[in-house]
Write a protein that holds these residues in place. Structure first.
Motif, PDB file in Angstrom:
ATOM      1  N   LYS A   2       1.044  -1.231  -0.013  1.00 59.99           N
ATOM      2  CA  LYS A   2      -0.009  -0.029  -0.041  1.00 59.99           C
ATOM      3  C   LYS A   2       0.881   1.210  -0.015  1.00 59.99           C
ATOM      4  O   LYS A   2       2.113   1.276   0.482  1.00 59.99           O
ATOM      5  N   GLN A   3       0.355   2.335  -0.656  1.00 61.75           N
ATOM      6  CA  GLN A   3       0.990   3.650  -0.546  1.00 61.75           C
ATOM      7  C   GLN A   3       0.200   4.709  -0.105  1.00 61.75           C
ATOM      8  O   GLN A   3      -1.086   4.689  -0.138  1.00 61.75           O
ATOM      9  N   ILE A   4       0.873   5.670   0.887  1.00 56.56           N
ATOM     10  CA  ILE A   4       0.049   6.512   1.501  1.00 56.56           C
ATOM     11  C   ILE A   4       0.957   7.667   0.952  1.00 56.56           C
ATOM     12  O   ILE A   4       2.012   7.850   1.319  1.00 56.56           O
ATOM     13  N   ALA A 136       2.540  22.653   1.450  1.00 53.26           N
ATOM     14  CA  ALA A 136       2.543  22.121   0.104  1.00 53.26           C
ATOM     15  C   ALA A 136       3.722  21.131   0.094  1.00 53.26           C
ATOM     16  O   ALA A 136       4.052  20.605  -0.611  1.00 53.26           O
ATOM     17  N   SER A 137       4.175  20.567   1.226  1.00 48.40           N
ATOM     18  CA  SER A 137       4.908  19.379   1.291  1.00 48.40           C
ATOM     19  C   SER A 137       4.345  18.124   0.886  1.00 48.40           C
ATOM     20  O   SER A 137       3.156  18.121   1.260  1.00 48.40           O
ATOM     21  N   PHE A 138       5.001  17.296   0.269  1.00 46.98           N
ATOM     22  CA  PHE A 138       4.273  16.100  -0.364  1.00 46.98           C
ATOM     23  C   PHE A 138       5.280  14.999   0.137  1.00 46.98           C
ATOM     24  O   PHE A 138       6.465  14.683  -0.046  1.00 46.98           O
ATOM     25  N   LEU A 139       4.747  13.932   1.160  1.00 47.99           N
ATOM     26  CA  LEU A 139       5.365  12.692   1.568  1.00 47.99           C
ATOM     27  C   LEU A 139       4.803  11.592   1.115  1.00 47.99           C
ATOM     28  O   LEU A 139       3.568  11.254   1.195  1.00 47.99           O
ATOM     29  N   GLY A 140       5.592  10.546   0.704  1.00 49.92           N
ATOM     30  CA  GLY A 140       5.273   9.133   0.293  1.00 49.92           C
ATOM     31  C   GLY A 140       5.475   8.255   1.473  1.00 49.92           C
ATOM     32  O   GLY A 140       6.720   8.279   1.746  1.00 49.92           O
ATOM     33  N   LEU A 141       4.674   7.266   1.873  1.00 53.73           N
ATOM     34  CA  LEU A 141       5.082   6.229   2.556  1.00 53.73           C
ATOM     35  C   LEU A 141       4.572   4.956   2.168  1.00 53.73           C
ATOM     36  O   LEU A 141       3.583   5.023   1.339  1.00 53.73           O
ATOM     37  N   SER A 142       5.375   3.700   2.093  1.00 55.47           N
ATOM     38  CA  SER A 142       4.889   2.529   1.662  1.00 55.47           C
ATOM     39  C   SER A 142       4.818   1.592   2.918  1.00 55.47           C
ATOM     40  O   SER A 142       5.392   1.715   4.059  1.00 55.47           O
ATOM     41  N   PHE A 143       3.697   0.695   2.704  1.00 52.91           N
ATOM     42  CA  PHE A 143       3.403  -0.085   3.605  1.00 52.91           C
ATOM     43  C   PHE A 143       3.251  -1.533   3.049  1.00 52.91           C
ATOM     44  O   PHE A 143       2.714  -1.812   2.101  1.00 52.91           O
ATOM     45  N   SER A 144       4.139  -2.557   3.651  1.00 51.12           N
ATOM     46  CA  SER A 144       4.137  -3.593   3.049  1.00 51.12           C
ATOM     47  C   SER A 144       3.107  -4.777   3.080  1.00 51.12           C
ATOM     48  O   SER A 144       3.058  -5.789   2.393  1.00 51.12           O
ATOM     49  N   TRP A 153       1.744   2.399  14.072  1.00 52.09           N
ATOM     50  CA  TRP A 153       2.807   3.025  14.293  1.00 52.09           C
ATOM     51  C   TRP A 153       4.097   2.401  13.872  1.00 52.09           C
ATOM     52  O   TRP A 153       4.279   1.283  14.617  1.00 52.09           O
ATOM     53  N   GLY A 154       5.079   2.960  13.096  1.00 54.25           N
ATOM     54  CA  GLY A 154       6.442   2.402  12.756  1.00 54.25           C
ATOM     55  C   GLY A 154       6.296   1.371  11.946  1.00 54.25           C
ATOM     56  O   GLY A 154       7.305   0.690  11.766  1.00 54.25           O
ATOM     57  N   THR A 155       5.192   1.331  11.179  1.00 57.82           N
ATOM     58  CA  THR A 155       5.371   0.248  10.187  1.00 57.82           C
ATOM     59  C   THR A 155       5.499   0.678   8.560  1.00 57.82           C
ATOM     60  O   THR A 155       5.467   0.013   7.760  1.00 57.82           O
ATOM     61  N   CYS A 156       5.804   2.017   8.575  1.00 55.38           N
ATOM     62  CA  CYS A 156       5.980   2.412   7.236  1.00 55.38           C
ATOM     63  C   CYS A 156       7.239   2.776   6.952  1.00 55.38           C
ATOM     64  O   CYS A 156       8.171   2.901   7.749  1.00 55.38           O
TER      65      CYS A 156
END
Length: 170
Positions: A2-4, A136-144, A153-156
């Motif tokens: 998954k992507q956030i 206007a900051s853009f942050l991408g996180l991945s979740f397996s 918490w702490g899983t990305c």
């Protein structure tokens, strides 16, 4: 996987008259920020399945300005709960996403977004690791994992962190 994607609204307009905080639009600098972010998203080819957007005017305008030329972005799903939300509220929102959603972009406000990003990356009690999460900051996180219900918490892991360049001081 998954992507956030987490997007803080562009710089708001404090000079124009408004009756409530919800009505504040974007400043000139905010419009410049969204143009820079729109160019970045176009060049990078970012796509997401769902866009959850706060109903505040500045968040609506930020996302609308991105969609002007990046037509592959989905229509906004406005959520009242995103206005003044805390990290726990945002995590709860993520837990409720449909399994068919592979990627989501949350367009909202600080400090909730910054707290969510810190929590998902570093754990709930490790404090703020970001020097700044400017407008206007853009942050991408991945979740397996495959289920949104498993995010915690702490899983990305960090996949991208874009900050508007020298567009002006925060």
């Amino acid at each position: 996987m998954k992507q956030i994607y987490i997007l803080r609204h562009a710089k708001s307009d404090w000079d124009s008259p408004y009756d409530s905080d919800m009505e504040r639009g974007l400043s000139h600098r905010g419009k410049t920020q969204t143009k820079a972010l729109r160019n970045y998203l176009k060049e990078s080819g970012f796509e997401f399945d769902l866009a959850l957007v706060s109903p505040a005017e500045r968040t609506k305008r930020t996302y609308a300005n991105l969609r002007k030329e990046v037509l592959r972005l989905p229509k906004p799903d406005f959520r009242d709960s995103l206005y003044e939300s805390e990290k726990e509220d945002l995590l709860f929102l993520l837990h409720g996403l449909s399994p068919s959603v592979r990627s989501v972009c949350i367009v909202g406000h600080n400090p909730g977004l910054e707290d969510l990003a810190n929590g998902l990356l570093f754990g709930e009690n490790l404090g703020n690791r970001f020097q700044k999460f400017p407008t206007a900051s853009f942050l991408g996180l991945s979740f397996s994992e495959d289920s949104w219900k498993d995010i915690d918490w702490g899983t990305c892991k960090l996949s991208v962190f874009w900050i508007p360049g020298s567009i002006g001081k925060e």
